[in-house]
Design an enzyme around this catalytic site. Structure first.
Site, PDB file in Angstrom:
ATOM      1  N   CYS A 202      -8.861  -1.876  -6.809  1.00 61.69           N
ATOM      2  CA  CYS A 202      -7.865  -1.754  -7.878  1.00 61.69           C
ATOM      3  C   CYS A 202      -6.597  -2.520  -6.980  1.00 61.69           C
ATOM      4  O   CYS A 202      -5.607  -1.596  -6.940  1.00 61.69           O
ATOM      5  CB  CYS A 202      -7.504  -0.509  -8.183  1.00 61.69           C
ATOM      6  SG  CYS A 202      -9.090   0.616  -8.528  1.00 61.69           S
ATOM      7  N   ALA A 203      -6.557  -3.907  -6.701  1.00 58.98           N
ATOM      8  CA  ALA A 203      -5.729  -4.262  -6.067  1.00 58.98           C
ATOM      9  C   ALA A 203      -4.310  -4.896  -6.443  1.00 58.98           C
ATOM     10  O   ALA A 203      -3.359  -5.221  -5.784  1.00 58.98           O
ATOM     11  CB  ALA A 203      -6.256  -5.658  -5.361  1.00 58.98           C
ATOM     12  N   ALA A 204      -4.290  -5.039  -7.596  1.00 61.94           N
ATOM     13  CA  ALA A 204      -2.980  -5.879  -8.447  1.00 61.94           C
ATOM     14  C   ALA A 204      -1.798  -4.794  -8.225  1.00 61.94           C
ATOM     15  O   ALA A 204      -1.984  -3.667  -8.543  1.00 61.94           O
ATOM     16  CB  ALA A 204      -3.096  -6.223  -9.781  1.00 61.94           C
TER      17      ALA A 204
ATOM     18  N   GLY B 194      -0.969  -6.217  -5.353  1.00 61.38           N
ATOM     19  CA  GLY B 194      -1.238  -6.683  -3.916  1.00 61.38           C
ATOM     20  C   GLY B 194      -0.631  -6.076  -2.962  1.00 61.38           C
ATOM     21  O   GLY B 194      -0.789  -6.495  -1.846  1.00 61.38           O
ATOM     22  N   GLY B 195       0.074  -4.855  -2.835  1.00 58.33           N
ATOM     23  CA  GLY B 195       0.644  -4.239  -2.048  1.00 58.33           C
ATOM     24  C   GLY B 195      -0.431  -3.972  -0.644  1.00 58.33           C
ATOM     25  O   GLY B 195      -0.012  -3.916   0.258  1.00 58.33           O
ATOM     26  N   LYS B 196      -1.281  -3.205  -1.158  1.00 58.32           N
ATOM     27  CA  LYS B 196      -2.287  -2.504  -0.140  1.00 58.32           C
ATOM     28  C   LYS B 196      -3.047  -3.680   0.070  1.00 58.32           C
ATOM     29  O   LYS B 196      -3.427  -3.853   1.608  1.00 58.32           O
ATOM     30  CB  LYS B 196      -3.411  -1.597  -0.719  1.00 58.32           C
ATOM     31  CG  LYS B 196      -2.769  -0.456  -1.525  1.00 58.32           C
ATOM     32  CD  LYS B 196      -2.175   0.694  -0.644  1.00 58.32           C
ATOM     33  CE  LYS B 196      -1.417   1.768  -1.556  1.00 58.32           C
ATOM     34  NZ  LYS B 196      -0.765   1.287  -2.773  1.00 58.32           N
TER      35      LYS B 196
ATOM     36  N   ASP C  84      -7.332   2.436  -4.786  1.00 60.17           N
ATOM     37  CA  ASP C  84      -6.068   2.836  -5.081  1.00 60.17           C
ATOM     38  C   ASP C  84      -5.841   2.893  -6.565  1.00 60.17           C
ATOM     39  O   ASP C  84      -5.659   2.244  -7.308  1.00 60.17           O
ATOM     40  CB  ASP C  84      -4.866   1.731  -4.552  1.00 60.17           C
ATOM     41  CG  ASP C  84      -3.656   2.193  -4.657  1.00 60.17           C
ATOM     42  OD1 ASP C  84      -3.391   3.230  -4.694  1.00 60.17           O
ATOM     43  OD2 ASP C  84      -2.470   1.285  -4.564  1.00 60.17           O
TER      44      ASP C  84
ATOM     45  N   CYS D 241      -0.971   7.337  -6.858  1.00 61.05           N
ATOM     46  CA  CYS D 241       0.722   7.746  -6.703  1.00 61.05           C
ATOM     47  C   CYS D 241       1.002   8.887  -7.803  1.00 61.05           C
ATOM     48  O   CYS D 241       2.034   8.911  -8.359  1.00 61.05           O
ATOM     49  CB  CYS D 241       1.443   6.501  -6.915  1.00 61.05           C
ATOM     50  SG  CYS D 241       1.252   5.658  -8.579  1.00 61.05           S
TER      51      CYS D 241
END
Ligand code: SAM
Length: 455
Positions: free
Chosen positions: A108-110, A112-114, A176, A229
């Protein structure tokens, strides 16, 4: 600020590390600003700033600048990320000190922080697949990963269940998860307006679905990093209990310094370890994270036999774009040849059968009538040759380029040139003598109105 939900405060009362008074007081203050530097685009920014204690490339900023007006940001010199979310650096460094030859999926990448964080930790022969199911968000993810500039980070846009066919494929999977967002109450007023117990339950169900869908793709002894979060136990500790009931897993613990203010928690039924971040205790926003290890053997991953698709002719034509042209040159889509590391060709073969690859390796562009039509990605790549023609620009000119306006440079050599700010590429122009064509992709353009006083 609107009052914090009473039912949430009530639920948190028993959670280790929760201090209601400090938590409420912290919500009277604005969030802390922090950025994480790109280790491969180090131009000496923020050297005097306070460091994020659990991430060596993270720094706190005293004020929040207008990042859009900083060309170094557009060049991928740093990523704006709140400090708690940088904790996967400490987790991964502790659990996997050797990061060679890994296959990592950030599900669940957008935006792109992680992914940018993990990409910076991995060895160059490891592969990071950054996935985002929502198409519009996948395009922002692709933009951010392109800006970060690494050949071994690929972007897909698939539903988690599509990865299930890749039995035992990944060494590490990061989930995430989409969540109720209470950890972002200070950053985003909408998160507080939209918060409800019903939404927490809906998110908790969805988190289980996502985890169950992707579980087969993790190899035996592989690491699952689960994060949200949200403060709600239903989305955190209860999910760990559910994982331990459904699957054979163990949790992994890491050393935490007391002064970081991070609370170590145990899930109520199975005693699985997680880490909680409460504003008022940590210098960062609300966050939950846990690392688990799979203790069951999935089916053996299937790797198709294949004949290499490496194109030697294209290598001769486009090799000049790269510092080290000794990689594979492969036509990955109609509009691009891409460069990829030889050890990742088998992954390309396997992944393209199962998922939609938006970015595979480094996009290089295409041969044109007389020369090579270079992809924007090359200008931002850490693998681009240092010998490519370039035009060093000042901040004013860099912003003009990023707005796709006239650069105001009277004389330029003819041909393709990279616009460089502080030594970092921003994109291409092609000078025709009497005029200059700006090749910054239209959707990358800064849309903000900039006045003279802004810069
Ligand atoms: N990891 C990101 C980062 O660090 O920048 C933040 C990810 S955000 C918390 C969760 C992501 O999950 C969102 O981008 C959202 O679009 C995506 N998402 C929403 N529904 C999903 C689903 N059913 N399956 C997988 N991902 C989903």
């Amino acid at each position: 600020m609107k009052g914090l939900p009473v039912s949430l405060l009530r639920e948190l009362k028993g959670v280790n590390g929760f201090d209601e008074a400090a938590f409420i007081a912290a919500h009277e203050h604005p969030p802390v600003t922090s950025v994480r530097l790109n280790p491969y685009k180090d131009i000496g920014l923020f050297t005097a700033n306070e460091k994020v204690p659990w991430c060596s490339s993270g720094v706190y900023l005293e004020q929040r600048p207008v990042f859009t007006l900083d060309p170094s940001y557009h060049a991928g010199a740093y990523y704006v990320q709140e400090a708690s979310s940088m904790f996967p650096a400490h987790l991964l460094n502790s659990i996997l000190p050797d990061k060679k030859g890994l296959r990592v999926l950030d599900l669940c990448a957008a935006p792109g922080g992680k992914s940018t964080l993990i990409a910076s930790l991995l060895d160059r022969d490891s592969l990071l697949v950054s996935n985002e199911v929502i198409r519009t968000r996948a395009s922002i993810l692709e933009e951010n990963m392109t800006r970060w500039g690494y050949m071994n980070t690929w972007v897909t846009s698939n539903d988690p269940r599509d990865f299930a066919r890749l039995h035992g494929y990944f060494d590490v999977i990061i989930v995430d998860a989409p969540c109720s967002g209470s950890g972002l109450f200070r950053k985003d007023a909408r998160a507080l307006d939209e918060w409800s117990g019903a939404n927490v339950n809906m998110c908790s169900d969805r988190q289980r679905r996502i985890l169950a869908d992707v579980w087969p793709a993790l190899k035996e002894d592989g690491i699952l990093i689960y994060a949200t979060c949200s403060y709600s136990p239903q989305e955190n500790e209860h999910i760990l209990d559910w994982l331990a009931t459904e699957f054979e897993v163990s949790t992994l613990s890491v050393e935490i310094k007391e002064e970081w203010g991070i609370a170590t928690v145990a899930s109520p039924e199975k005693g699985m370890t997680g880490y909680r971040f409460f504003p008022g205790k940590v210098k960062g926003e609300g966050f939950f994270i846990a690392a688990l290890q799979k203790k069951e053997a999935p089916e053996t991953p299937y790797f198709p036999r294949f004949k290499s698709a490496h194109d030697k002719k294209i290598q001769l034509q486009a090799g000049y774009l790269l510092r080290d042209p000794d990689v594979l040159f492969i036509q990955t889509d109609k509009e691009n040849f891409s460069a990829m590391r030889p050890e990742h060709e088998a992954d390309w073969m396997a992944l393209q059968k199962v998922v939609y690859l938006r970015k595979t390796g480094l996009k290089l562009g295409l041969p044109a009538a007389k020369d090579w039509l270079p992809a924007h990605d090359v200008a931002l790549s850490i693998d681009a040759s240092d010998n490519l023609p370039c035009i060093p620009v000042n901040k004013d000119q860099a912003l003009r380029f990023l707005k796709r306006e006239d650069l105001g440079i009277p004389e330029m050599d003819k041909g393709w040139q990279i616009i460089r700010y502080n030594g970092l590429g921003l994109g291409w122009v092609k000078s025709l003598g009497n005029r200059v064509n700006n090749y910054l992709p239209k959707h990358w353009r800064i849309r903000m109105e900039i006045t003279d006083t802004d810069w």
